[in-house]
Design a protein around this motif. Structure first.
Motif, mmCIF file in Angstrom:
data_model
loop_
_atom_site.group_PDB
_atom_site.id
_atom_site.type_symbol
_atom_site.label_atom_id
_atom_site.label_comp_id
_atom_site.label_asym_id
_atom_site.label_seq_id
_atom_site.Cartn_x
_atom_site.Cartn_y
_atom_site.Cartn_z
ATOM 1 N N LEU A 89 11.107 2.847 9.940
ATOM 2 C CA LEU A 89 11.238 1.776 8.944
ATOM 3 C C LEU A 89 12.344 2.066 7.930
ATOM 4 C CD1 LEU A 89 7.425 1.344 8.141
ATOM 5 C CD2 LEU A 89 8.785 0.051 9.804
ATOM 6 N N LYS A 90 13.017 3.175 8.103
ATOM 7 C CA LYS A 90 13.986 3.630 7.103
ATOM 8 C C LYS A 90 15.085 2.606 6.838
ATOM 9 C CE LYS A 90 17.325 7.317 6.230
ATOM 10 N NZ LYS A 90 17.878 8.605 6.726
ATOM 11 N N ASP A 91 15.725 2.099 7.870
ATOM 12 C CA ASP A 91 16.859 1.188 7.683
ATOM 13 C C ASP A 91 16.479 -0.100 6.955
ATOM 14 O OD1 ASP A 91 18.563 3.013 8.809
ATOM 15 O OD2 ASP A 91 18.485 2.133 10.815
ATOM 16 N N PRO A 92 15.426 -0.798 7.386
ATOM 17 C CA PRO A 92 15.124 -2.067 6.703
ATOM 18 C C PRO A 92 14.339 -1.932 5.398
ATOM 19 C CG PRO A 92 13.616 -1.771 8.540
ATOM 20 C CD PRO A 92 14.581 -0.618 8.588
ATOM 21 N N PHE A 93 13.603 -0.840 5.211
ATOM 22 C CA PHE A 93 12.660 -0.813 4.096
ATOM 23 C C PHE A 93 12.837 0.320 3.092
ATOM 24 C CE2 PHE A 93 10.127 -3.025 7.462
ATOM 25 C CZ PHE A 93 10.075 -4.259 6.814
ATOM 26 N N LEU A 94 13.704 1.299 3.358
ATOM 27 C CA LEU A 94 13.871 2.408 2.417
ATOM 28 C C LEU A 94 14.307 1.916 1.035
ATOM 29 C CD1 LEU A 94 14.124 5.323 1.481
ATOM 30 C CD2 LEU A 94 16.388 5.404 2.555
ATOM 31 N N LYS A 95 15.346 1.106 0.995
ATOM 32 C CA LYS A 95 15.878 0.663 -0.297
ATOM 33 C C LYS A 95 14.865 -0.158 -1.102
ATOM 34 C CE LYS A 95 19.758 -1.675 -2.524
ATOM 35 N NZ LYS A 95 21.041 -2.375 -2.328
ATOM 36 N N PRO A 96 14.247 -1.205 -0.520
ATOM 37 C CA PRO A 96 13.284 -1.980 -1.335
ATOM 38 C C PRO A 96 12.081 -1.168 -1.782
ATOM 39 C CG PRO A 96 13.244 -2.695 0.969
ATOM 40 C CD PRO A 96 14.440 -1.825 0.801
ATOM 41 N N VAL A 97 11.607 -0.270 -0.931
ATOM 42 C CA VAL A 97 10.468 0.575 -1.324
ATOM 43 C C VAL A 97 10.879 1.532 -2.430
ATOM 44 C CG1 VAL A 97 8.946 2.432 -0.551
ATOM 45 C CG2 VAL A 97 9.228 0.407 0.865
ATOM 46 N N ALA A 98 12.036 2.170 -2.277
ATOM 47 C CA ALA A 98 12.525 3.111 -3.291
ATOM 48 C C ALA A 98 12.750 2.401 -4.625
ATOM 49 C CB ALA A 98 13.811 3.773 -2.822
ATOM 50 N N GLU A 99 13.243 1.171 -4.584
ATOM 51 C CA GLU A 99 13.467 0.418 -5.824
ATOM 52 C C GLU A 99 12.161 0.158 -6.562
ATOM 53 O OE1 GLU A 99 17.512 -2.131 -4.690
ATOM 54 O OE2 GLU A 99 15.526 -3.007 -4.371
ATOM 55 N N GLU A 100 11.135 -0.231 -5.816
ATOM 56 C CA GLU A 100 9.846 -0.502 -6.460
ATOM 57 C C GLU A 100 9.223 0.782 -7.017
ATOM 58 O OE1 GLU A 100 6.957 -3.377 -5.124
ATOM 59 O OE2 GLU A 100 8.244 -3.892 -3.427
ATOM 60 N N VAL A 101 9.282 1.840 -6.231
ATOM 61 C CA VAL A 101 8.733 3.118 -6.697
ATOM 62 C C VAL A 101 9.482 3.590 -7.945
ATOM 63 C CG1 VAL A 101 8.415 5.554 -6.122
ATOM 64 C CG2 VAL A 101 7.914 3.800 -4.411
ATOM 65 N N PHE A 102 10.792 3.489 -7.913
ATOM 66 C CA PHE A 102 11.620 3.903 -9.053
ATOM 67 C C PHE A 102 11.261 3.117 -10.307
ATOM 68 C CE2 PHE A 102 15.455 2.728 -11.511
ATOM 69 C CZ PHE A 102 15.749 3.957 -12.068
ATOM 70 N N GLU A 103 11.135 1.813 -10.177
ATOM 71 C CA GLU A 103 10.833 0.967 -11.334
ATOM 72 C C GLU A 103 9.472 1.312 -11.942
ATOM 73 O OE1 GLU A 103 11.828 -2.022 -14.095
ATOM 74 O OE2 GLU A 103 13.038 -1.060 -12.538
ATOM 75 N N LEU A 104 8.475 1.489 -11.089
ATOM 76 C CA LEU A 104 7.127 1.774 -11.576
ATOM 77 C C LEU A 104 7.034 3.170 -12.194
ATOM 78 C CD1 LEU A 104 5.126 0.187 -8.620
ATOM 79 C CD2 LEU A 104 5.320 -0.703 -10.943
ATOM 80 N N GLN A 138 0.830 -1.203 0.000
ATOM 81 C CA GLN A 138 0.000 0.000 0.000
ATOM 82 C C GLN A 138 0.866 1.255 0.000
ATOM 83 O OE1 GLN A 138 -2.617 -0.414 3.361
ATOM 84 N NE2 GLN A 138 -3.822 -2.049 2.423
ATOM 85 N N VAL A 139 1.960 1.222 0.757
ATOM 86 C CA VAL A 139 2.877 2.365 0.793
ATOM 87 C C VAL A 139 3.488 2.597 -0.584
ATOM 88 C CG1 VAL A 139 5.087 3.175 1.708
ATOM 89 C CG2 VAL A 139 3.399 2.198 3.259
ATOM 90 N N VAL A 140 3.942 1.510 -1.221
ATOM 91 C CA VAL A 140 4.540 1.615 -2.554
ATOM 92 C C VAL A 140 3.525 2.180 -3.551
ATOM 93 C CG1 VAL A 140 5.401 0.278 -4.515
ATOM 94 C CG2 VAL A 140 6.273 -0.177 -2.218
ATOM 95 N N ALA A 141 2.292 1.701 -3.484
ATOM 96 C CA ALA A 141 1.253 2.170 -4.408
ATOM 97 C C ALA A 141 1.010 3.668 -4.250
ATOM 98 C CB ALA A 141 -0.038 1.397 -4.174
ATOM 99 N N ILE A 142 0.953 4.130 -3.008
ATOM 100 C CA ILE A 142 0.703 5.558 -2.753
ATOM 101 C C ILE A 142 1.879 6.410 -3.216
ATOM 102 C CG2 ILE A 142 0.388 7.287 -0.947
ATOM 103 C CD1 ILE A 142 -1.146 5.130 0.631
ATOM 104 N N LEU A 143 3.097 6.000 -2.863
ATOM 105 C CA LEU A 143 4.279 6.776 -3.244
ATOM 106 C C LEU A 143 4.493 6.774 -4.748
ATOM 107 C CD1 LEU A 143 6.747 5.712 -0.401
ATOM 108 C CD2 LEU A 143 5.315 7.754 -0.532
ATOM 109 N N THR A 144 4.163 5.666 -5.406
ATOM 110 C CA THR A 144 4.284 5.596 -6.861
ATOM 111 C C THR A 144 3.290 6.549 -7.524
ATOM 112 O OG1 THR A 144 5.014 3.283 -6.793
ATOM 113 C CG2 THR A 144 4.108 4.088 -8.875
ATOM 114 N N ARG A 145 2.076 6.568 -7.002
ATOM 115 C CA ARG A 145 1.065 7.460 -7.567
ATOM 116 C C ARG A 145 1.498 8.925 -7.430
ATOM 117 N NH1 ARG A 145 -2.896 5.518 -5.120
ATOM 118 N NH2 ARG A 145 -3.216 7.025 -3.436
ATOM 119 N N ARG A 146 2.074 9.264 -6.276
ATOM 120 C CA ARG A 146 2.560 10.645 -6.092
ATOM 121 C C ARG A 146 3.679 10.964 -7.072
ATOM 122 N NH1 ARG A 146 -1.709 12.603 -3.477
ATOM 123 N NH2 ARG A 146 -1.971 11.762 -1.381
#
Length: 231
Positions: free
Chosen positions: A124-139, A61-69
């Motif tokens: 959540l920055k340390d464990p999840f920033l990179k994977p979330v940023a990667e997904e947002v970047f790709e989309l 859900q976080v990835v979907a929202i950040l990608t939309r923005r």
């Protein structure tokens, strides 16, 4: 009231059984503490297990929202051709990325409290920033390609229309207008390159391996290609 010996025996036996059945069990204090710790630990593990099971859904859900923005910020790129053509042809070639590029990851940075005092996902920055940023970047990169391809298609349609008009109406000064059109196209292409490169740098600052992305390589190649089909 008198009772026979057998009745008295049975009555006493039943009373004894009731006493034994409901006799409270008294454990040593150390054992009671151990049992209490085990009970609390099991309850904690059960709660953590339920919360952990929610993480993938919440992250999606976080990835979907950040990608939309991020994709919302991309909408501005579609107006770049008309902006350049509306300005004087003597305007120098662009040297900086468009303002919208810095907005693509704005909400991702805010969520993880990057360059900010606090954010909803700061913990959540340390464990999840990179994977979330990667997904947002790709989309977002995929949507970027879609917008850029649509823009190139529109530019090609406009070029063919103008070419047909020049063939129908032979006007003086057509060579000068062609030179201006080519200059505008080169400026637009230069702006696309600056924007795509800046987009990559923004993603790299969040830990994304940009050059490992086939999607981004396709985007960079598309930005550097001619704005229209010259054939």
């Amino acid at each position: 009231m008198s009772c026979c010996p057998i009745c008295r025996f049975l009555t006493a036996r039943r009373a004894s059984r009731r006493t034994v059945r409901y006799l409270p069990v008294h454990l040593p204090a150390r054992m009671q503490a151990h049992v209490s710790r085990l009970t609390n630990t099991d309850a904690l593990k059960s709660t953590l297990s339920k919360l952990t099971a929610l993480i993938p859904t919440l992250l999606s859900q976080v990835v979907a929202i950040l990608t939309r923005r991020g994709c919302d910020a991309l909408l501005s790129m579609r107006a770049i051709p008309s902006q350049f053509r509306a300005m004087s042809s003597s305007r120098r070639a662009p040297s900086e990325p468009s303002y919208f590029v810095s907005l693509i990851f704005k909400h991702t940075k805010a969520f993880f409290a990057i360059q900010a005092v606090d954010g909803p996902g700061a913990a959540l920055k340390d464990p999840f920033l990179k994977p979330v940023a990667e997904e947002v970047f790709e989309l977002v990169a995929q949507r970027y390609i879609y917008f850029l391809a649509a823009m190139k298609k529109t530019e090609e349609s406009l070029r063919r229309l103008k070419k047909g008009q020049r063939s129908t109406y032979s006007l003086f000064g057509s060579s000068s207008r062609e030179d201006d059109a080519r200059a505008d196209e080169e400026k637009i292409r230069t702006q696309m390159i600056l924007d795509v490169d800046a987009f990559g740098r923004e993603a790299e600052s969040l830990g994304v391996a940009v050059q490992a992305s086939a999607t981004y390589r396709s985007l960079a190649e598309m930005a550097r290609s001619s704005l229209t089909d010259e054939t």
